[in-house]
Design a protein around this motif. Structure first.
Motif: not given
Length: 543
Positions: A242-247
């Motif tokens: 989720f963090i990777a997709a957000w960044l």
């Protein structure tokens, strides 16, 4: 490997600047000139230069595609649980003294069919949602949903609740399976595109390897934790992804399709090393030109537009390409641990062989990268698929004599050989082909339809037929099951010879032109594109 070359830049400022591209028509000289430069840059770039200049694109592509590990993990997990002693004792029904508790063929069909149906729903939702909100937002929402759905399968008190949980989890997995190849194709240049789209198949192998390893380590545990722990492992992935997709940067093609040219340029800047930002204008011009070329034929970006004009043929190739991963006997060889047990091998040995098989599949995908830059997609598929057909016929003929342990081991080992051959050819190359063959405006929709076709095939072949063919309480065909798959695979090979298109070393604009010209599959590899026709402008293009 292609040697690195340099291309003298054609500065778009000479044609009115970047802002001019948005309202330029297809035959505008500035647009055509920039597109021609962009295509030249793509073709002149070697693999190492591509990795050096676009290492950021490769990094984000790898991170987003890693979501497919979750699908590969769970698909292998559930299929393997059908032969898992503790899982059968909890959710199965008593068959007889010899077979003890078993998950019936009827329940296997329900899990396989409803799971595939959920994948189809997720894929179709992704095709609709991504065109509106882009890859990142859709991915973040589905990751959040999956985190909650895993609770259902972890605490399932009955097989009915387990079925509901698996169905709900299947919807996000359908999104992941179609996002990975689409995003990889849209953020990477031609030189490294095949490696990053093939990486999606490697993610499948990684997921299967982790699943097989966890199951092998717990197969002799007689408590409920032997199947609860494998379910709990799924909670490891959603938060970091989720963090990777957000960044991550959004696909520049998404912005181009929505006439957000400035945003597309910012996305390209995030995907490219700073010392190569001078090439971005030409790349953007090529993208805009390709988008306008496709709009000229078909303006729509809805699912049904994939069946209109030349897109119909492209959709057929993508759908049959993914379906070939079913009709090649995958339902038999990928249900290895259960199949091995039915041939007479112990549960512990069966899961050990399955673990080794997933390791071979992982290595096979890595090996495919050694020749994926040199051999065409069509060539790799044809030779690989021919090997799979030969192996399936051999497994079938080995089942004709009276079965004994030696023959059982021979059939099981051939399944592992099949996995190795598959992972070196058909497995990774289909992800490359499907990601490339669709038009840029309908890429996600094409991948969605192709993957949905795969799931439908999985419902029919893996969900309905395979459990009946192999289950002790049903037809109990054991190794003779391979004859059915060998016949189906042979028919698929004939289709591929006449219809599978070569996409290697072609930009998306060049593929548009080739399909619009009706180039046949057997001529697609050597077809020479007349540049003056593809980049035809109202006035001479400066060079």
């Amino acid at each position: 490997m292609a040697t690195d070359k340099t291309v003298d830049p054609i500065h778009l400022e000479a044609y009115g600047g970047l802002s001019h591209l948005k309202n330029a028509n297809l035959h505008d000289a500035s647009l055509a000139g920039g597109a021609l430069e962009g295509a030249a840059q793509e073709h002149s770039m070697g693999v190492w230069q591509g990795l050096k200049a676009h290492k950021r694109a490769a990094f984000w592509s790898v991170l987003i595609s890693t979501t497919v590990i979750m699908e590969g993990y769970d698909v292998t997990l559930l299929g393997s649980f059908f032969g898992y002693p503790s899982f059968r004792n909890k959710y199965g029904e008593y068959l007889n003294e010899k077979s003890q508790y078993q998950i019936s063929a009827n329940w296997q069909q329900k899990f396989n069919c409803l799971g595939a149906l959920a994948n189809i729903i997720g894929a179709l939702l992704n095709g609709w949602a991504t065109s509106k909100w882009g890859h990142r937002k859709v991915l973040m929402v589905t990751l959040a949903l999956l985190t909650g759905f895993i609770f259902i399968v972890f605490f399932a008190p009955s097989i009915e609740v387990m079925l509901v949980g698996q169905f709900l989890c299947g919807i996000p997995w359908g999104v992941f399976a179609t996002t990975g190849p689409s995003y990889a194709a849209e953020v990477t240049p031609l030189a490294i595109r095949a490696y990053l789209t093939a990486y999606v198949n490697l993610c499948w192998c990684i997921g299967q390897f982790i699943s097989a390893g966890v199951l092998k380590g717990l197969v002799n545990n007689e408590t409920q934790w032997s199947y609860k722990i494998p379910f709990a492992v799924q909670w490891v992935w959603p938060v970091p992804l989720f963090i990777a997709a957000w960044l991550a940067p959004e696909s520049p093609w998404y912005f181009v399709r929505n006439d957000r040219i400035e945003d597309a340029k910012r996305s390209l800047q995030r995907l490219t090393q700073p010392d190569h930002h001078g090439d971005i204008d030409a790349t953007l011009a090529m993208m805009v030109h390709t988008n306008k070329l496709e709009i000229q034929e078909q303006k729509g970006v809805q699912l049904w537009d994939a069946f209109r004009g030349t897109n119909r043929r492209r959709t057929e190739i993508a759908c049959m390409g993914f379906l070939s991963q079913i009709t090649n006997g995958g339902a038999l060889c990928y249900s290895g641990s259960f199949f091995f047990q039915q041939t007479g091998i112990s549960a512990s040995a069966a899961y050990g062989i399955a673990l080794g098989g997933t390791g071979i599949a992982f290595v096979g995908t890595i090996i495919s990268w050694a020749y994926i830059y040199k051999l065409g997609r069509r060539t790799i598929w044809l030779y690989g698929f021919a090997s799979l057909v030969a192996i399936l016929w051999t497994i079938g003929f080995l089942a004709l004599p009276k079965q004994n342990l030696n023959l059982a081991w021979a059939q099981s080992i051939l399944c592992i050989v099949w996995l190795g051959a598959y992972s070196m050819s058909v497995g990774p190359i289909i992800y490359v082909l499907v990601a490339e063959v669709g038009s840029t405006r309908l890429r996600t929709q094409t991948v969605v339809l192709a993957r949905s076709t795969y799931y439908v095939g999985n419902i029919i072949c893996g969900g309905l037929l395979q459990p009946q063919l192999i289950s002790p309480g049903a037809w109990d065909a054991k190794g003779k099951t391979a004859f059915f798959w060998a016949g189906l695979a042979t028919l698929t090979f004939v289709w591929g010879y006449f219809r599978l298109f070569e996409t290697k070393d072609r930009t998306f604009g060049e593929l548009d032109f080739m399909f619009q010209q009706g180039v046949t599959a057997r001529k697609s590899a050597k077809y020479e594109i007349p540049t003056e026709e593809l980049y035809n402008a109202d006035e001479d293009i400066k060079s």
